[in-house]
Design a protein around this motif. Structure first.
Motif, PDB file in Angstrom:
ATOM      1  N   ILE A   1      48.077  46.182  32.861  1.00  0.00           N
ATOM      2  CA  ILE A   1      48.607  46.892  34.655  1.00  0.00           C
ATOM      3  C   ILE A   1      49.545  45.530  34.593  1.00  0.00           C
ATOM      4  N   GLN A   2      49.457  44.351  34.020  1.00  0.00           N
ATOM      5  CA  GLN A   2      49.921  43.330  34.268  1.00  0.00           C
ATOM      6  C   GLN A   2      50.928  42.620  33.711  1.00  0.00           C
TER       7      GLN A   2
ATOM      8  N   THR B   1      45.225  43.230  39.832  1.00  0.00           N
ATOM      9  CA  THR B   1      45.424  44.850  38.745  1.00  0.00           C
ATOM     10  C   THR B   1      44.305  45.756  39.509  1.00  0.00           C
TER      11      THR B   1
END
Length: 312
Positions: free
Chosen positions: A161-162, A231
């Motif tokens: 996600i990051q 996240t």
């Protein structure tokens, strides 16, 4: 010494060791909830906290419906760690004779997705299931690509996600992602390079990312440069999407972490333990693992052994 002092001392100690901001954020949230239970006074003298307070807090968490595992692993463990750092300054240890047991979890199925479950999720992601016109753009990207990348890398969902555009790299014709604490947080605090499986390339991931502006791919751009990227919210939306939209409702499997379990299961016998750990970011406890690097071509060969997920 106040409760605020206990909290801040632990945070300062963690940061001085270079620990991940995500773990610090989780600690702050749980310690704040503990203070709220006690009345919300962070200036309360820590010496006045008694085992009765701890037992009352545990009863409060149980009454809220939290699982014993969650209470033991997330709440008690973190708050106890905070107090542990200041234990020598406390005349009474708040956890003295406090007993809290977590029953052993029964294993009734694999922790990873079955082939049918994996197929259903990736097909739903490809088909745009559950993405409406009001879905934020970065979340639309996450629904489409995060499950696919997790499936073929075995990475932790937060690590994917990051990701930023610059974390999608190419060297000597090898396309890969760099998972690095520079982007947010990694459990080991170390970077690693993971080649992209040919199925990800066939799906068009590389071209998709190439057309994006610089910055984070699956999350809104941080308001300030270098700000901690949390996240949790996106991971929660993905979890909900898998449960409600795709329909994987089996409570015995964790919707985000199950990709990691599945990848490791499939990888066994197809690559060495050392190579698998390099790809997934697992520490193997071997001193020699801290020396040298595993070259990208070796990782490419290993990733190529992972079979495509079939669609019905």
């Amino acid at each position: 010494m106040t409760l605020k002092d206990v909290r801040d001392r632990w945070i300062e100690d963690r940061r001085s060791q270079g620990k991940a901001e995500r773990s610090i954020s989780i600690f702050q949230r749980n310690f704040a909830a503990f203070i709220d239970y006690l009345g919300g006074d962070e200036d309360r003298d820590a010496k006045t906290i008694t085992p009765d307070d701890i037992e009352g807090w545990i009863a409060h968490l149980l009454a809220k419906g939290l699982s014993r595992k969650s209470i033991g692993d997330s709440h008690i463990a973190l708050v106890k760690a905070g107090f542990m750092l200041s234990r020598r300054k406390l005349p009474q240890w708040p956890f003295e004779n406090v007993r809290f047991t977590v029953p052993e979890k029964r294993t009734e199925r694999s922790k990873g997705f079955t082939s049918d479950e994996a197929s259903a999720i990736l097909k739903a992601a490809r088909d745009g299931l559950g993405r409406g016109p009001r879905t934020p753009e970065t979340l639309r990207r996450a629904y489409r690509w995060v499950p696919w990348i997790c499936a073929y890398t075995g990475a932790r969902v937060g690590e994917i996600i990051q990701l930023r555009k610059q974390d999608f790299r190419e060297e000597n014709g090898i396309k890969f992602i760099r998972i690095t604490p520079e982007a947010g947080t990694t459990k080991t605090g170390m970077f690693r390079d993971v080649p992209l499986h040919e199925q990800l390339l066939a799906e068009g991931l590389w071209e998709f990312v190439a057309d994006l502006p610089p910055g984070t791919v699956f999350m809104p751009k941080p308001k300030t440069e270098g700000a901690f990227i949390d996240t949790t919210a996106v991971a929660g939306r993905l979890r909900e999407w898998i449960r409600t939209t795709v329909g994987i409702k089996d409570g015995r499997v964790q919707p985000n972490h199950a990709w990691r379990h599945r990848f490791i299961t499939v990888a066994r016998g197809k690559m060495s333990d050392e190579t698998r750990n390099k790809i997934t970011g697992h520490a193997d406890g071997n001193v020699s693992a801290g020396y040298g690097e595993t070259e990208l071509p070796v990782l490419v060969e290993a990733i190529a052994q992972m079979p495509r997920i079939a669609f019905t």
